[in-house]
Write an enzyme that holds these catalytic residues in place. Structure first.
Site, PDB file in Angstrom:
ATOM      1  N   ARG A 273       0.829  -1.203   0.000  1.00  0.00           N
ATOM      2  CA  ARG A 273       0.000   0.000   0.000  1.00  0.00           C
ATOM      3  C   ARG A 273       0.865   1.255   0.000  1.00  0.00           C
ATOM      4  NH1 ARG A 273      -5.239  -0.042   1.351  1.00  0.00           N
ATOM      5  NH2 ARG A 273      -5.091   1.760   2.739  1.00  0.00           N
TER       6      ARG A 273
ATOM      7  N   ASN B 148      -7.848   4.599  -4.802  1.00  0.00           N
ATOM      8  CA  ASN B 148      -7.212   3.992  -3.623  1.00  0.00           C
ATOM      9  C   ASN B 148      -5.728   4.355  -3.502  1.00  0.00           C
ATOM     10  OD1 ASN B 148      -9.293   2.595  -2.295  1.00  0.00           O
ATOM     11  ND2 ASN B 148      -9.281   1.033  -3.889  1.00  0.00           N
TER      12      ASN B 148
ATOM     13  N   ASP C 263     -17.607  -0.915   0.899  1.00  0.00           N
ATOM     14  CA  ASP C 263     -17.524  -2.024   1.845  1.00  0.00           C
ATOM     15  C   ASP C 263     -18.891  -2.304   2.465  1.00  0.00           C
ATOM     16  OD1 ASP C 263     -14.255  -1.940   2.307  1.00  0.00           O
ATOM     17  OD2 ASP C 263     -15.154   0.023   2.083  1.00  0.00           O
TER      18      ASP C 263
ATOM     19  N   ARG D 214     -21.067  -4.127  -0.024  1.00  0.00           N
ATOM     20  CA  ARG D 214     -20.649  -5.538  -0.117  1.00  0.00           C
ATOM     21  C   ARG D 214     -21.107  -6.313   1.115  1.00  0.00           C
ATOM     22  NH1 ARG D 214     -15.108  -4.951  -0.573  1.00  0.00           N
ATOM     23  NH2 ARG D 214     -15.354  -4.659  -2.812  1.00  0.00           N
TER      24      ARG D 214
ATOM     25  N   HIS E  16     -11.126   2.438   4.634  1.00  0.00           N
ATOM     26  CA  HIS E  16     -11.416   1.513   3.532  1.00  0.00           C
ATOM     27  C   HIS E  16     -10.175   0.648   3.340  1.00  0.00           C
ATOM     28  CE1 HIS E  16     -12.635  -0.200  -0.235  1.00  0.00           C
ATOM     29  NE2 HIS E  16     -11.700   0.434  -0.917  1.00  0.00           N
TER      30      HIS E  16
END
Length: 252
Positions: free
Chosen positions: A92, A124, A152, A155, A179
């Site tokens: 990340r 992101n 999220d 989902r 997130h």
């Protein structure tokens, strides 16, 4: 004489999978009368705008075109979906470095040409990049909004609905926080049509399985249904619509 408001314009910067899907969902919603698509790949933006224009006869009267940063001027909202995606083996931190560099080229241009608009971030890592967009733009904090955990949450609701065998629209449950890996499910507020999950199970003579609930959250967080097979596009592109609908898009 009272001045008549102009058309509602929304700019989309980055028309990869997420940006193009957002533009399509926006066209279907009828919320904007002008949609300008901006991408470093001009041919891509032109192709997507052509495709969307061909759908206009079946949706809403909308002017759609491929443009440049000056055409962000007057946009009620600028959606930022530009950036690199995370590759296998990439951390990340690596992704942040790449997309922060892209942000430093994009955000000042958008802010220069549309100093009064709202920024909606869908790239992101979204939380970090939303903060970066706020700093780089100089906008008030309330005008820089990240998509956060809306994806999220959507989902999560779907997976719960599949487990309990009910319509996903009757599931009310939330993911909060980052997130990403540190996100948190709010089990105390999760309900089906107003009934807490254990209460619903009791009323339906169903077992309430805490282990199954934990597995649903793990699937939500890790996105094991899709990751490594195909990229998310329709889901994040469409899940950004609730934030977009929350704005007053009527021009001053």
């Amino acid at each position: 004489m009272e001045e008549r408001p102009g058309p509602v314009r929304v700019a989309v910067v980055g028309v990869g999978n997420v940006g193009a899907t957002f533009a399509y969902a926006l066209l279907l919603s009828g919320l904007a009368s002008e949609i300008v698509l901006i991408d470093s790949n001009r041919a891509k933006a032109e192709g997507e705008s052509m495709d969307l224009n061909h759908a206009v006869p079946f949706t809403h009267p909308t002017r759609i075109w491929a443009g440049n940063y000056p055409e962000c001027a007057g946009a009620a909202v600028t959606v930022l979906a530009a950036g690199a995606s995370q590759k296998p083996g990439e951390t990340r931190i690596d992704l942040i470095k790449k997309n922060a560099a892209i942000w430093r080229a994009i955000i000042p241009e958008v802010a220069k040409h549309n100093p009064a608009g709202i920024l909606l971030i869908a790239t992101n890592p979204v939380d970090v990049l939303t903060y970066a967009a706020w700093k780089l733009s100089g906008f008030a904090a309330g005008r820089v909004i990240g998509s956060g955990t809306v994806l999220d949450t959507s989902r999560f609701r779907y997976l719960l609905s599949r487990h309990f065998g009910v319509d996903a629209r009757s599931i009310h449950a939330y993911i909060i926080g980052e997130h990403g890996d540190s996100e948190v499910p709010v089990w105390s507020l999760a309900n089906i049509a107003g009934m807490r999950l254990p209460e619903f199970c009791q009323a339906q003579n169903l077992p309430y399985d805490p282990h199954a609930m934990d597995e649903i959250f793990v699937q939500t967080r890790d996105n094991v249904l899709c990751r490594g097979r195909w990229p998310d596009a329709h889901h994040p592109g469409h899940s950004s619509q609730p934030e977009h609908r929350a704005f007053d898009l009527q021009p001053d």
